[in-house]
Scaffold this motif. Structure first.
Motif, PDB file in Angstrom:
ATOM      1  N   LEU A 111       3.757 -35.719  -4.217  1.00 15.59           N
ATOM      2  CA  LEU A 111       4.527 -36.758  -3.474  1.00 15.59           C
ATOM      3  C   LEU A 111       5.269 -36.212  -2.693  1.00 15.59           C
ATOM      4  CD1 LEU A 111       4.575 -39.401  -6.488  1.00 15.59           C
ATOM      5  CD2 LEU A 111       2.922 -39.316  -4.465  1.00 15.59           C
ATOM      6  N   TYR A 112       6.107 -34.898  -3.095  1.00 10.29           N
ATOM      7  CA  TYR A 112       7.182 -34.555  -2.125  1.00 10.29           C
ATOM      8  C   TYR A 112       6.703 -33.681  -1.102  1.00 10.29           C
ATOM      9  CZ  TYR A 112      10.813 -35.947  -5.347  1.00 10.29           C
ATOM     10  OH  TYR A 112      11.650 -36.779  -6.297  1.00 10.29           O
ATOM     11  N   THR A 113       5.256 -33.568  -0.750  1.00 10.43           N
ATOM     12  CA  THR A 113       4.480 -32.994   0.299  1.00 10.43           C
ATOM     13  C   THR A 113       4.392 -34.166   1.491  1.00 10.43           C
ATOM     14  OG1 THR A 113       2.299 -33.342  -0.348  1.00 10.43           O
ATOM     15  CG2 THR A 113       3.603 -31.333  -0.851  1.00 10.43           C
ATOM     16  N   LEU A 114       4.500 -35.417   1.221  1.00 10.90           N
ATOM     17  CA  LEU A 114       4.069 -36.540   1.901  1.00 10.90           C
ATOM     18  C   LEU A 114       5.403 -36.868   2.746  1.00 10.90           C
ATOM     19  CD1 LEU A 114       2.112 -38.698  -0.738  1.00 10.90           C
ATOM     20  CD2 LEU A 114       1.455 -36.930   0.970  1.00 10.90           C
ATOM     21  N   HIS A 115       5.349 -36.311   4.042  1.00 12.74           N
ATOM     22  CA  HIS A 115       6.440 -36.689   5.014  1.00 12.74           C
ATOM     23  C   HIS A 115       5.877 -37.451   6.105  1.00 12.74           C
ATOM     24  CE1 HIS A 115       9.348 -33.988   3.335  1.00 12.74           C
ATOM     25  NE2 HIS A 115       8.137 -33.118   3.092  1.00 12.74           N
ATOM     26  N   ASP A 116       6.624 -38.402   6.767  1.00 10.40           N
ATOM     27  CA  ASP A 116       6.304 -39.241   7.996  1.00 10.40           C
ATOM     28  C   ASP A 116       5.932 -38.352   9.047  1.00 10.40           C
ATOM     29  OD1 ASP A 116       6.073 -41.910   6.839  1.00 10.40           O
ATOM     30  OD2 ASP A 116       8.288 -42.106   7.245  1.00 10.40           O
TER      31      ASP A 116
END
Length: 116
Positions: A111-116
């Motif tokens: 989840l912490y790889t999911l950037h806008d």
């Protein structure tokens, strides 16, 4: 002079460092999410089907300051929420998930790889 100082502060780099979770693996996290069905409820980058609509989209999750609009987006809080959301937010539709601590850390790492 005070206005200039305020303007310059507004332009400062406010990006947070990546949230590293010791021993966690983002690729394993995505596999865990697929196995337990997270994508049945959440639209998830990198997953074409199912495209869940019941829960919030996970696009840009890493950039959000809050989890479920209620809790600070920190690894320790996220791991706890992933495993047992109802114990933290009684009104949530997300069920407690049958995950080990290691699996929850892996999911959080993804989840912490999911950037806008």
């Amino acid at each position: 002079m005070l206005a200039l100082a305020a303007l310059l502060c507004g332009c400062a780099d406010k990006s947070e460092p990546p949230r590293a979770i010791m021993g966690a693996d983002a690729d394993r996290g995505l596999a865990v999410m697929d196995r337990v069905g997270c994508t049945a409820c959440h639209a998830t980058p990198g997953v074409d089907w199912p495209r869940g609509l019941a829960g919030p989209s996970l696009h840009g999750f890493a950039d959000s300051p809050m989890i479920a609009g209620q809790f600070p987006n920190r690894p320790d809080v996220l791991i706890r929420f992933i495993k047992d959301a109802p114990s933290m937010a009684s009104a949530t539709a997300m069920p407690a998930m049958p995950l080990t601590d290691a699996e929850a850390r892996d999911v959080a790492a993804y989840l912490y790889t999911l950037h806008d």
